[in-house]
Design a protein around this motif. Structure first.
Motif, PDB file in Angstrom:
ATOM      1  N   GLY A 188       0.851  -1.100  -0.045  1.00 31.79           N
ATOM      2  CA  GLY A 188       0.043  -0.047   0.062  1.00 31.79           C
ATOM      3  C   GLY A 188       0.959   1.030  -0.033  1.00 31.79           C
ATOM      4  N   HIS A 189       0.368   2.301   0.574  1.00 33.37           N
ATOM      5  CA  HIS A 189       1.341   3.248   0.707  1.00 33.37           C
ATOM      6  C   HIS A 189       0.928   4.170   1.938  1.00 33.37           C
ATOM      7  CE1 HIS A 189      -1.658   5.816  -1.034  1.00 33.37           C
ATOM      8  NE2 HIS A 189      -1.498   5.211  -2.195  1.00 33.37           N
ATOM      9  N   LEU A 190       1.638   5.114   2.450  1.00 36.94           N
ATOM     10  CA  LEU A 190       1.595   5.979   3.626  1.00 36.94           C
ATOM     11  C   LEU A 190       1.090   7.308   2.943  1.00 36.94           C
ATOM     12  CD1 LEU A 190       4.419   4.606   5.762  1.00 36.94           C
ATOM     13  CD2 LEU A 190       2.149   3.818   5.703  1.00 36.94           C
ATOM     14  N   LEU A 191       0.577   7.402   1.917  1.00 40.06           N
ATOM     15  CA  LEU A 191      -0.011   8.922   1.394  1.00 40.06           C
ATOM     16  C   LEU A 191      -0.958   9.189   2.006  1.00 40.06           C
ATOM     17  CD1 LEU A 191       1.069   8.209  -2.406  1.00 40.06           C
ATOM     18  CD2 LEU A 191       2.732   9.435  -0.711  1.00 40.06           C
ATOM     19  N   HIS A 192      -1.892   8.557   2.458  1.00 42.83           N
ATOM     20  CA  HIS A 192      -3.038   9.124   2.970  1.00 42.83           C
ATOM     21  C   HIS A 192      -3.439   8.368   4.460  1.00 42.83           C
ATOM     22  CE1 HIS A 192      -3.470  10.728  -1.012  1.00 42.83           C
ATOM     23  NE2 HIS A 192      -3.494   9.382  -1.439  1.00 42.83           N
ATOM     24  N   GLY A 193      -3.829   9.169   5.351  1.00 43.08           N
ATOM     25  CA  GLY A 193      -4.565   8.543   6.454  1.00 43.08           C
ATOM     26  C   GLY A 193      -3.500   8.309   7.767  1.00 43.08           C
ATOM     27  N   TYR A 194      -2.042   8.578   7.436  1.00 43.47           N
ATOM     28  CA  TYR A 194      -1.091   8.222   8.273  1.00 43.47           C
ATOM     29  C   TYR A 194      -0.760   9.495   9.002  1.00 43.47           C
ATOM     30  CZ  TYR A 194      -1.157   3.238   6.729  1.00 43.47           C
ATOM     31  OH  TYR A 194      -1.840   2.098   6.450  1.00 43.47           O
ATOM     32  N   PHE A 195      -0.173  10.183   8.439  1.00 37.28           N
ATOM     33  CA  PHE A 195       0.731  11.289   8.770  1.00 37.28           C
ATOM     34  C   PHE A 195       0.130  12.865   8.808  1.00 37.28           C
ATOM     35  CE2 PHE A 195       4.195   8.315   6.530  1.00 37.28           C
ATOM     36  CZ  PHE A 195       4.479   7.612   8.089  1.00 37.28           C
ATOM     37  N   SER A 196       0.752  13.880   9.502  1.00 30.46           N
ATOM     38  CA  SER A 196       0.475  15.184   9.083  1.00 30.46           C
ATOM     39  C   SER A 196       1.107  15.541   8.043  1.00 30.46           C
ATOM     40  CB  SER A 196       1.094  16.033  10.418  1.00 30.46           C
ATOM     41  OG  SER A 196       2.438  16.014  10.332  1.00 30.46           O
ATOM     42  N   PRO A 197       0.688  16.785   7.463  1.00 33.18           N
ATOM     43  CA  PRO A 197       1.270  17.176   5.989  1.00 33.18           C
ATOM     44  C   PRO A 197       2.539  17.245   6.042  1.00 33.18           C
ATOM     45  CG  PRO A 197      -0.717  18.492   6.460  1.00 33.18           C
ATOM     46  CD  PRO A 197      -0.767  17.818   7.947  1.00 33.18           C
ATOM     47  N   ALA A 198       3.328  17.542   7.327  1.00 32.74           N
ATOM     48  CA  ALA A 198       4.843  17.864   7.249  1.00 32.74           C
ATOM     49  C   ALA A 198       5.548  16.540   7.068  1.00 32.74           C
ATOM     50  CB  ALA A 198       5.270  18.547   8.559  1.00 32.74           C
ATOM     51  N   LYS A 199       4.831  15.387   8.058  1.00 34.99           N
ATOM     52  CA  LYS A 199       5.405  14.180   8.014  1.00 34.99           C
ATOM     53  C   LYS A 199       5.132  13.458   6.699  1.00 34.99           C
ATOM     54  CE  LYS A 199       5.443  13.368  13.029  1.00 34.99           C
ATOM     55  NZ  LYS A 199       4.770  12.049  13.911  1.00 34.99           N
ATOM     56  N   ARG A 200       4.366  13.719   6.150  1.00 39.68           N
ATOM     57  CA  ARG A 200       4.030  12.883   4.724  1.00 39.68           C
ATOM     58  C   ARG A 200       5.063  13.688   3.916  1.00 39.68           C
ATOM     59  NH1 ARG A 200       2.057  14.432  -0.228  1.00 39.68           N
ATOM     60  NH2 ARG A 200       0.690  12.592  -1.346  1.00 39.68           N
ATOM     61  N   ARG A 201       5.424  14.874   3.828  1.00 38.79           N
ATOM     62  CA  ARG A 201       6.227  15.558   2.969  1.00 38.79           C
ATOM     63  C   ARG A 201       7.638  14.853   3.037  1.00 38.79           C
ATOM     64  NH1 ARG A 201       3.789  20.388   3.847  1.00 38.79           N
ATOM     65  NH2 ARG A 201       4.757  20.715   5.621  1.00 38.79           N
ATOM     66  N   LEU A 202       7.996  14.406   4.403  1.00 41.37           N
ATOM     67  CA  LEU A 202       9.404  13.734   4.707  1.00 41.37           C
ATOM     68  C   LEU A 202       9.252  12.329   4.148  1.00 41.37           C
ATOM     69  CD1 LEU A 202       9.946  14.991   8.248  1.00 41.37           C
ATOM     70  CD2 LEU A 202      11.327  15.646   6.248  1.00 41.37           C
ATOM     71  N   TYR A 203       8.088  11.567   4.389  1.00 45.39           N
ATOM     72  CA  TYR A 203       7.906  10.364   3.770  1.00 45.39           C
ATOM     73  C   TYR A 203       8.113  10.187   2.583  1.00 45.39           C
ATOM     74  CZ  TYR A 203       5.541   6.293   1.923  1.00 45.39           C
ATOM     75  OH  TYR A 203       5.195   5.076   1.360  1.00 45.39           O
ATOM     76  N   VAL A 204       7.564  11.278   1.626  1.00 52.66           N
ATOM     77  CA  VAL A 204       7.779  11.311   0.015  1.00 52.66           C
ATOM     78  C   VAL A 204       9.124  11.411  -0.222  1.00 52.66           C
ATOM     79  CG1 VAL A 204       6.943  12.455  -1.797  1.00 52.66           C
ATOM     80  CG2 VAL A 204       5.067  11.828  -0.305  1.00 52.66           C
ATOM     81  N   MET A 205       9.731  12.380   0.656  1.00 49.58           N
ATOM     82  CA  MET A 205      11.286  12.668   0.023  1.00 49.58           C
ATOM     83  C   MET A 205      12.011  11.727   0.033  1.00 49.58           C
ATOM     84  SD  MET A 205      13.529  15.722   1.664  1.00 49.58           S
ATOM     85  CE  MET A 205      12.215  16.890   1.536  1.00 49.58           C
ATOM     86  N   ALA A 206      11.748  10.865   1.403  1.00 46.37           N
ATOM     87  CA  ALA A 206      12.654   9.764   1.813  1.00 46.37           C
ATOM     88  C   ALA A 206      12.499   8.420   0.738  1.00 46.37           C
ATOM     89  CB  ALA A 206      12.321   9.284   3.040  1.00 46.37           C
TER      90      ALA A 206
END
Length: 394
Positions: free
Chosen positions: A131-149
């Motif tokens: 799956g992915h962690l793009l929706h429903g898991y993180f705040s917007p800031a943490k989502r950006r870090l996840y995507v960058m990583a």
């Protein structure tokens, strides 16, 4: 590819908790051709609120160690534990010298691919997005870090595997990987013997003649057990004899227990069970209320028992459930989910037709034999990449 002619595969997953990723790993663990592949699994420990899919299995029947526990390689992100796990994985790679490093789940994907770089073994790298962690898991800031990583990790990966086309498309839209890196390999499932309805209900202590709805999965925020409870209470207002069976556990177990206490005779909280076939066989409908999913095995398993489903239209759910044919899909709304559930419970002929269609479809499309065959084909192509990287056969 090895001194005994086999392709060496090092598979890494953070934890073998009961769920989709661990089920896929076990299917490969048991199904891969051992004469062609030397497949070894490296995994951490399961948290106390989850069941361990692996159990105590560390040795094969012939005494071979194919499962290795890695300290620090678990669900939680802790710098000291993560560094220890990274060092352990790097050392294991230098010792095993895999031709393929195969990672699953976000943390294991990060540590495993980093370890492959540090170890200098020039293994081909493949990572699976269940799956992915793009929706429903993180705040917007943490989502950006996840995507960058994940973008950076994708740049050091040979193949990215998605369990569904929608999962792949979401990741590409986020800039994670390139289209030519991706391959879609749907999950594969093998169920145990499915009991008859009467026997299943007797085993679970359910009345034989009332409507039964099942929820199977982790009780965690993204699965929205609060939405399940709201759906259940809405159904009970129209069908007060209905029973709701919950098979699973997690950090929101207490919240579910409190919600169920409002109608204690209507809810059966089973905790984790290995015989999920019994739960599906006892149910008239299986519901899924998540905000985000990959290709959920709950819906595949339900189909393989001939049980229709009602689910939110998220992730790759529509690649499992054909709306109006094998089940009913809804927006992430308790009222719409309840309406679909009541419709199936009130029309047994419709539910039976959908269940029969689901059985045919899921058995043909999601068998574990197909998963093993697809993965073996991927491994062969990656082994050729590894051979080129090494410059010679190990």
């Amino acid at each position: 590819m090895t001194s005994d002619g086999r392709i060496r595969v090092m598979e890494i997953i953070a934890r073998m908790n009961v769920g989709g990723p661990a089920t896929q790993v076990m299917g490969l663990y048991e199904g891969l051709d051992r004469e062609e592949f030397d497949h070894r699994l490296y995994t951490g420990h399961v948290d106390g609120d989850e069941a361990d899919r692996l159990g105590d299995r560390l040795l094969d029947g012939d005494g071979t160690t194919r499962v290795h526990r890695v300290a620090g390689l678990g669900r939680a992100v802790r710098p000291a534990d993560d560094c220890r796990a990274l060092a352990r994985l790097t050392g294991a790679m230098r010792e095993f010298r895999p031709h393929i490093v195969h990672t699953r789940t976000a943390k294991a994907g990060a540590l495993g691919r980093t370890a492959a770089c540090l170890a200098g073994v020039r293994a081909a790298r493949v990572h699976v997005f269940h799956g992915h962690l793009l929706h429903g898991y993180f705040s917007p800031a943490k989502r950006r870090l996840y995507v960058m990583a994940e973008r950076r990790l994708a740049a050091m990966t040979d193949r990215l595997v998605a369990v569904g086309a929608r999962v792949r498309d979401d990741l590409l839209a986020a800039g994670i990987g390139r289209p030519e890196q991706y391959i879609v390999i749907p999950p594969g499932v093998s169920l145990g013997r499915v009991p008859g309805r009467a026997a299943a209900r007797a085993a679970l202590g359910l009345p034989p003649d009332v409507p039964v709805v099942a929820f199977v999965g982790r009780l965690t925020r993204v699965k929205r057990p609060d939405r399940f409870l709201a759906t259940a209470h809405a159904v009970l207002r129209r069908l007060p004899t209905c029973r709701f069976v919950v098979c699973g556990g997690g950090e929101l177990t207490g919240e579910v227990e409190r919600g169920a206490a409002e109608a204690p005779r209507s809810f059966h909280l089973l905790g984790w069970r290995r015989d999920v076939e019994t739960v599906y066989a006892a149910a008239d409908v299986v519901v899924l209320t998540s905000d985000n999913e990959g290709t959920p095995l709950t819906l595949v398993e339900a189909g393989m028992t001939g049980t229709p489903v009602v689910a939110t239209r998220v992730g790759s759910v529509a690649e499992v459930v054909h709306d109006g044919s094998t089940g009913l899909l809804a927006a992430p709304d308790a009222g719409e989910l309840a309406g679909h559930t009541v419709r199936l419970l009130s029309d047994p002929a419709l539910a039976a037709r959908m269940g029969e269609t689901a059985l045919r479809w899921t058995t043909a499309a999601f068998g574990v034999e197909r998963l093993v065959a697809d993965t073996e084909e991927l491994y062969r192509s990656l082994a050729a990449t590894s051979r080129r990287l090494r410059g010679s056969v190990a």
